[in-house]
Scaffold this motif. Structure first.
Motif, PDB file in Angstrom:
ATOM      1  N   CYS A   1       7.532  -8.638   7.061  1.00  0.00           N
ATOM      2  CA  CYS A   1       6.805  -7.846   6.056  1.00  0.00           C
ATOM      3  C   CYS A   1       7.692  -7.536   4.850  1.00  0.00           C
ATOM      4  CB  CYS A   1       6.255  -6.561   6.677  1.00  0.00           C
ATOM      5  SG  CYS A   1       4.870  -6.904   7.783  1.00  0.00           S
TER       6      CYS A   1
ATOM      7  N   SER B   1       6.560  -8.637   1.209  1.00  0.00           N
ATOM      8  CA  SER B   1       6.463  -7.663   0.129  1.00  0.00           C
ATOM      9  C   SER B   1       7.253  -8.151  -1.088  1.00  0.00           C
ATOM     10  CB  SER B   1       7.006  -6.323   0.635  1.00  0.00           C
ATOM     11  OG  SER B   1       7.208  -5.453  -0.417  1.00  0.00           O
TER      12      SER B   1
ATOM     13  N   ILE C   1      -9.136  -4.788   7.011  1.00  0.00           N
ATOM     14  CA  ILE C   1      -7.900  -4.056   6.686  1.00  0.00           C
ATOM     15  C   ILE C   1      -8.107  -3.123   5.489  1.00  0.00           C
ATOM     16  CG2 ILE C   1      -5.483  -4.299   5.927  1.00  0.00           C
ATOM     17  CD1 ILE C   1      -5.315  -6.863   7.468  1.00  0.00           C
TER      18      ILE C   1
ATOM     19  N   GLU D   1      -5.950   0.050   1.764  1.00  0.00           N
ATOM     20  CA  GLU D   1      -5.105   1.235   1.941  1.00  0.00           C
ATOM     21  C   GLU D   1      -3.827   0.952   2.720  1.00  0.00           C
ATOM     22  OE1 GLU D   1      -5.996   4.042   0.460  1.00  0.00           O
ATOM     23  OE2 GLU D   1      -7.720   2.886  -0.274  1.00  0.00           O
ATOM     24  N   ARG D   2      -3.789  -0.200   3.346  1.00  0.00           N
ATOM     25  CA  ARG D   2      -2.584  -0.496   4.143  1.00  0.00           C
ATOM     26  C   ARG D   2      -2.292  -1.995   4.147  1.00  0.00           C
ATOM     27  NH1 ARG D   2      -3.491  -2.818   8.995  1.00  0.00           N
ATOM     28  NH2 ARG D   2      -5.625  -2.799   9.801  1.00  0.00           N
ATOM     29  N   HIS D   3      -1.063  -2.351   4.590  1.00  0.00           N
ATOM     30  CA  HIS D   3      -0.650  -3.757   4.647  1.00  0.00           C
ATOM     31  C   HIS D   3      -1.172  -4.413   5.924  1.00  0.00           C
ATOM     32  CE1 HIS D   3       2.167  -2.701   1.568  1.00  0.00           C
ATOM     33  NE2 HIS D   3       2.810  -1.854   2.340  1.00  0.00           N
TER      34      HIS D   3
ATOM     35  N   GLN E   1      -0.837  -6.208   9.418  1.00  0.00           N
ATOM     36  CA  GLN E   1       0.188  -6.107  10.478  1.00  0.00           C
ATOM     37  C   GLN E   1      -0.103  -7.138  11.563  1.00  0.00           C
ATOM     38  OE1 GLN E   1      -0.853  -2.241  11.812  1.00  0.00           O
ATOM     39  NE2 GLN E   1       0.053  -1.191  10.053  1.00  0.00           N
TER      40      GLN E   1
ATOM     41  N   TRP F   1      -0.733 -11.236   3.626  1.00  0.00           N
ATOM     42  CA  TRP F   1      -0.214 -10.407   2.520  1.00  0.00           C
ATOM     43  C   TRP F   1      -0.602 -11.013   1.166  1.00  0.00           C
ATOM     44  CZ3 TRP F   1       3.662  -6.312   1.840  1.00  0.00           C
ATOM     45  CH2 TRP F   1       3.896  -5.578   3.019  1.00  0.00           C
TER      46      TRP F   1
ATOM     47  N   LEU G   1      -0.776   0.271  -3.125  1.00  0.00           N
ATOM     48  CA  LEU G   1      -0.025  -0.748  -2.380  1.00  0.00           C
ATOM     49  C   LEU G   1       0.632  -1.731  -3.324  1.00  0.00           C
ATOM     50  CD1 LEU G   1      -2.087  -1.979   0.677  1.00  0.00           C
ATOM     51  CD2 LEU G   1      -0.004  -0.636   0.605  1.00  0.00           C
TER      52      LEU G   1
ATOM     53  N   HIS H   1       3.568  -0.339  -4.670  1.00  0.00           N
ATOM     54  CA  HIS H   1       4.596  -0.295  -3.629  1.00  0.00           C
ATOM     55  C   HIS H   1       5.314  -1.632  -3.498  1.00  0.00           C
ATOM     56  CE1 HIS H   1       6.584   0.599   0.134  1.00  0.00           C
ATOM     57  NE2 HIS H   1       6.154  -0.565   0.566  1.00  0.00           N
TER      58      HIS H   1
END
Ligand code: HEM
Length: 497
Positions: free
Chosen positions: A138, A142, A325, A328-330, A332, A447, A493, A496
């Motif tokens: 990850c 990213s 998904i 709001e989040r990556h 996984q 991703w 995100l 981020h």
């Protein structure tokens, strides 16, 4: 003719005959029949029309058995896995691995078994169920998304960025380290890897006729230079690890190998006989890089090529990502079971463009048989995965890219419609990095596609899908535009990553 004569005279018991064979001449073997513009996997597939799906040919003085159907492939790899677990010695792989002191090109032996088991154990330690490998992948995903955001709307070759991400995962596993963009050591690594991919194990003439080494040979010169750069780097990492090594912590694969080596030196009864040397340690790490980087990167490149050819598939994956998904989040690893369409797409890429279309050749370690045919000890066995994955008896429209073939009737679960599917091989010599590769493919693609839509730059032709045959089947270079998806510019995100 000899067979018929023997059979008429009653010498050959039923089911005890040699496979059909291409014509062959002394010294050069079947070379004259092997002149073709097609890459070997396609040529070997075509030869089935004349010789059937199991046939043999001579490469110089070596007999090769070419296997084009999955029943025979499974008999060799699984049912008689140990009998066919040998590897041929060739000039180029001997140079690359210091005479087979690695895993992939080493012959079947107690040292090889010990090595494989140990590296398998070390990879499992970081494997599924462990959070660290997920964190490592990850982190790289990213960083890749960051680069794509910077370069958005311009045409980029994603190749180097994908290679960096995959190399860094392997670096973290082997050396507990990673590279920043533009790092000089990393750049030299990219160069020597490509040199090795271009020159090793292509069944080049020196591998068929080893005595040709005495003549100047450009490929062999490049290979030697690349190996020398690789070896200096491996040696440096090894020396650094020796200084900081502690029996109490295992930071990475190199530590695991150092521990095993020390244990064999201290005459530990479980490792005493395997004779683990410094060469074994270095070549094993070299192998993980060699087998782990180019393969996974190539599958990612093929995936992108097919996604830009098939925007409807890309949209469907994105819809699945959005609904399962969200933003709001990556993604996984635990999402894997919930994203069947993405998983089916990865399976279809591995089917339609197997990176290793001829696997790595196997060798019969004793006299044996395949189907109704006898196989002599020492025969080299080539499993033509291309034929298995494009077999019209097994796959409907095999040249059509259709992830849906790997989904159940409801479309909400995975299935495997044919047994003629072995992207990682099978049995004793099955790919050691299968679990790791699947995690990387899933996370990297999830991703990227969660945030970006990949398109061709305006006016550019779609990527070529034929590929360039070498030790892996690579797509030719192409550029794409990674567009940030609607609503994503403002996403927390996005900031981020
Ligand atoms: C999508 C990526 C990958 C694909 C499609 C792939 C496929 C394969 C195939 C077809 C073989 C040959 C099996 C045979 O000869 O019967 C193989 C062997 C091997 N692979 Fe992979 N591989 C991938 C990634 C990796 C990774 C990430 C690693 C390392 C961490 C790895 C390590 C190895 C090793 C060490 C062998 C040799 C095994 C042996 O000879 O015992 N591979 N792989």
């Amino acid at each position: 003719a000899l067979y018929l004569k023997q059979k008429m005279n009653g010498f050959v018991p039923a089911g005890n005959r040699s496979p059909p064979s291409l014509p062959s001449l002394p010294i050069i073997g079947s070379l004259m029949s092997l002149v073709s513009d097609s890459p070997p996997h396609i040529f070997f597939q075509d030869l089935q029309k004349k010789y059937g799906d199991l046939y043999s040919l001579m490469m110089g003085s070596h007999k090769l058995l070419i296997v084009n159907n999955h029943h025979h492939a499974k008999e060799i790899l699984i049912k008689k896995g140990k009998i066919f677990a040998g590897r041929p010695r060739t000039v180029t792989t001997d140079l690359l691995t210091r005479d087979g002191k690695d895993i992939a090109f080493a012959d079947y032996s107690s040292t090889w078994k010990f090595h494989r088991k140990m590296v398998h154990g070390a990879l499992c330690m970081f494997g599924e169920g462990s959070v660290s490998i997920e964190k490592i992948i990850c982190r790289e995903a990213s960083s890749m998304c960051e680069v794509l955001t910077e370069s958005q709307n311009s045409a980029v070759d994603l190749g180097p960025e994908l290679t960096r991400a995959v190399t860094n995962v392997v670096c973290a596993l082997c050396f507990n380290s990673s590279y920043k963009r533009g790092d000089a050591e990393f750049e030299s690594m990219l160069q020597y890897s490509q040199g090795i991919v271009d020159t090793v194990a292509k069944d080049s003439l020196v591998d068929i006729f080893p005595w040709l080494q005495i003549f100047p040979n450009k490929d062999l010169r490049i290979l030697r230079q690349c190996i020398s750069i690789r070896d200096k780097l491996l040696q440096k990492k090894y020396e650094e690890h020796k200084v900081t090594y502690s029996d109490n912590v295992q930071r990475d694969l190199l530590d695991a190998l150092l521990r095993a080596k020390r244990s064999s030196e201290n005459n530990n009864s479980s490792t005493r006989d395997v004779g683990l040397t410094e060469d074994h340690v270095l070549m094993t790490v070299g192998d993980i890089f060699g087998a782990g980087v180019e393969t996974t990167t190539t599958v990612l490149k093929w995936s992108i090529a097919y996604l830009v050819h098939n925007p409807q598939v890309q949209r469907k994956i994105q819809e699945e990502l959005d609904s399962k998904i969200g933003k709001e989040r990556h993604p996984q690893l635990s999402d894997r079971g919930n994203l069947p369409y993405l998983e089916a797409t990865i399976r279809e890429v591995l089917r339609i463009r197997p990176v290793s279309p001829l696997l790595i050749p196997h060798v019969a370690l004793q006299d044996s048989s395949v189907g109704e045919y006898t196989v002599q000890k020492g025969t080299r066995v080539v499993i033509n995965l291309w034929s298995l994955h494009h077999d019209e008896k097994e796959w409907k429209n095999p040249e059509l890219f259709d992830p849906g073939r790997f989904l159940n009737e409801e479309g909400d679960g995975l299935c495997c419609p044919s047994g003629s599917y072995l992207p990682f091989g099978a049995g004793v010599r099955v790919c050691l990095g299968e679990a790791l590769a699947k995690m990387e493919l899933f996370l990297f693609l999830a991703w990227i596609l969660q945030r970006f839509t990949l398109e061709m730059p305006t006016g550019q032709p779609l990527p070529d899908l034929q590929g360039k045959f070498g030790v892996v089947l690579q797509p030719k270079k192409f550029k794409v535009v990674a567009k940030v998806r609607a609503d994503w510019e403002k996403s927390p995100l996005m900031q981020h990553c």
